[in-house]
Design an enzyme around this catalytic site. Structure first.
Site, PDB file in Angstrom:
ATOM      1  N   LYS A 176       0.836  -1.203   0.000  1.00 48.37           N
ATOM      2  CA  LYS A 176       0.000   0.000   0.000  1.00 48.37           C
ATOM      3  C   LYS A 176       0.867   1.247   0.000  1.00 48.37           C
ATOM      4  O   LYS A 176       1.920   1.286   0.653  1.00 48.37           O
ATOM      5  CB  LYS A 176      -0.913  -0.042   1.233  1.00 48.37           C
ATOM      6  CG  LYS A 176      -1.979   1.024   1.296  1.00 48.37           C
ATOM      7  CD  LYS A 176      -2.884   0.775   2.507  1.00 48.37           C
ATOM      8  CE  LYS A 176      -3.925   1.864   2.670  1.00 48.37           C
ATOM      9  NZ  LYS A 176      -4.795   1.611   3.843  1.00 48.37           N
TER      10      LYS A 176
ATOM     11  N   SER B  30      -9.416   2.333   2.898  1.00 48.16           N
ATOM     12  CA  SER B  30      -8.414   2.983   2.086  1.00 48.16           C
ATOM     13  C   SER B  30      -7.465   2.024   1.375  1.00 48.16           C
ATOM     14  O   SER B  30      -6.643   2.468   0.558  1.00 48.16           O
ATOM     15  CB  SER B  30      -7.597   3.949   2.951  1.00 48.16           C
ATOM     16  OG  SER B  30      -6.914   3.253   3.972  1.00 48.16           O
TER      17      SER B  30
ATOM     18  N   SER C 161      -9.959  -0.167   7.200  1.00 48.11           N
ATOM     19  CA  SER C 161      -9.419   0.029   5.858  1.00 48.11           C
ATOM     20  C   SER C 161      -8.829  -1.214   5.212  1.00 48.11           C
ATOM     21  O   SER C 161      -8.490  -1.184   4.031  1.00 48.11           O
ATOM     22  CB  SER C 161      -8.347   1.136   5.873  1.00 48.11           C
ATOM     23  OG  SER C 161      -8.953   2.386   6.056  1.00 48.11           O
TER      24      SER C 161
END
Length: 472
Positions: free
Chosen positions: A89, A164, A188
């Site tokens: 990420k 996210s 997330s």
């Protein structure tokens, strides 16, 4: 366009294999990391322009795969996952790769070092494919930002994969490697995993030590965890990342709690919570998760249905303050932020600056009190089970669904089930349940005692083996 049925229904055979299967194939000599990387890169080239999951490829990947292939050929892999492709990420640091955090403020930031969890995985020989897309500052439940744009769901490109960790789940669901790591500060990992049919683990606070990363503006609510297509893969990836480091004192406490929490995953007392404070829930999600609760009962666990045994008033009130103060802190640290970030964050920062130190100190005291309350509530409960998200995936460029089951909801209406787990710090895992009538993924979360990460993974493995559609 919508992809037909499950996104991996007709991929290159190597792209459909789990990390566990790839490891076994490497050991047998049936294939090697170079061949796997070539297959994955072909798939990325074909689908990533459409999905926008990977935003920064790693130019070192070919060399890393070749080195791993040599290790396997010599019978000396660094770990069971040596040579397996992994995405990271974009708010986690990978040396010599940009870490933009989805913002113009960090678009030129290229770290010279790995963040600790990444360093551990690199030392285990995993092949880093690249960085995955995030919403700006990872503060949204969908994935879009001014640098890279919108990420789309492989199950239906018109819809969001959530956020996210939206780029991370889109990459794994689309066959861009079987593994990803993301962060979970309010759901997330778990919610995006539920929107893409994946396994997503939020470890206990400190179970994965953290060092050398971006500012942790969400306090210790945010943890690093695995995103995979099977529970076995999640366990392998977690085991490689987990562990204490004396420089992160939270990890010392977590390690002690994990040793004390080592218990069987047989005959667990599971509280199934289908309703949180009367909030809206899509009826298809309710039906799917209720079926999963019955499956857990069939496995011999003691499943009862009821309300959460603690209130969430503090969590609901503190949540917007957490983001506002986070922005105020970033603006103070980086004065140029006011000109570089999206305009909505300017207002957030101004609200955060007005909170005041006394009020924030009281909030920190309330966090500690809430954690004590949740610990006490788990006295006669082993696991709490809830849906992971209140809504099915919605249009990709829209921040959140405004209606659920015919009712108007606000920005966190879809996210009501997850944030409390970050506030208390317990481990939680998303697992797939039955698909919606239109074939969209649905997931539920299991929340264990603090430090009971291993027990949680064992329970998840039981469920996955019992339900053939789990872990797809």
């Amino acid at each position: 366009m919508a992809y037909e049925a499950e996104p991996l229904a007709q991929p290159d055979a190597l792209c459909a294999l789990t990390a566990t299967q790839l490891s076994a194939a490497f050991a047998r000599g049936d294939t090697d990391p170079v061949a796997v990387l070539r297959a994955v890169k072909r798939r990325i080239e074909a689908l990533n322009p459409d999905l926008n999951a990977i935003v920064t490829p790693n130019p070192q990947a070919d060399e890393d795969a070749a080195a791993s292939a040599r290790r396997w050929a010599a019978g000396a892999p660094l770990s069971p996952l040596d040579g397996v492709p992994l995405t990271v990420k974009d708010n986690l640091l990978v040396r010599e790769l940009p870490a933009s955090w989805g913002s113009r403020l960090f678009r030129d930031f290229v770290p010279a070092h790995d963040e600790l969890p990444v360093a551990r995985l690199r030392a285990a020989g995993l092949v880093i494919l690249g960085k995955t897309n995030v919403p700006e500052f990872t503060l949204e439940g969908y994935t879009d930002n001014p640098l890279f744009g919108v990420t789309r769901n492989p199950w239906n490109r018109e819809l969001t994969p959530g956020g996210s960790s939206g780029g991370a789940v889109a990459a794994v669901a689309a066959g861009f490697g079987p593994l990803a790591i993301g962060t979970d500060g309010g759901g997330s990992i778990r919610r995006p995993a539920s929107h893409t049919g994946l396994v997503g683990l939020k470890p206990s606070i400190g179970a994965v030590a953290r060092l050398d990363g971006l500012p942790q503006v969400l306090l210790d609510f945010e943890v690093v965890g695995p995103i995979t297509r099977s529970v076995a893969d999640a366990r392998l990836l977690f085991d490689l990342m987990a562990g204490e480091d004396p420089r992160d004192r939270r990890s010392l406490s977590a390690a002690a709690a994990m040793r004390q929490a080592e218990k069987s995953a047989e005959g667990l007392r599971i509280l199934y919570v289908s309703d949180v404070g009367g909030n809206a829930l899509d009826p298809e999600i309710a039906e799917s998760v209720a079926e999963a609760a019955r499956a857990l009962s069939e496995l011999g666990h003691h499943v009862s249905e009821g309300a959460l045994p603690f209130g969430l008033d503090f969590v609901n009130a503190f949540w917007p303050v957490l983001g506002q103060v986070a922005m105020a802190s970033l603006f103070e640290r980086y004065p140029e932020a006011r000109e570089l970030v999206s305009k909505r964050f300017v207002a957030m920062a101004e609200a955060g600056a007005a909170v005041g130190a006394p009020a924030y100190l009281r909030a920190l005291e309330d966090i500690a009190a809430f954690r004590r309350e949740v610990t006490e509530a788990y006295g006669d409960i082993d696991i709490i089970m809830t849906p992971s998200a209140a809504a099915l995936p919605w249009p990709a460029a829209i921040p959140y669904p405004t209606r659920i089951d015919g009712r108007e909801v606000g920005p966190r209406g879809h996210a009501v089930y997850t944030g409390w787990v970050n506030a208390c710090g317990h481990p939680a895992i998303n697992l797939p349940s039955a698909l919606s009538r239109e074939g969209l993924p649905i997931g539920f979360q299991l929340v264990g005692r603090f430090g009971a990460d291993t027990q949680l993974l064992e329970l998840a493995a039981q469920y996955e083996a019992h339900r053939p559609w789990a872990g797809r």
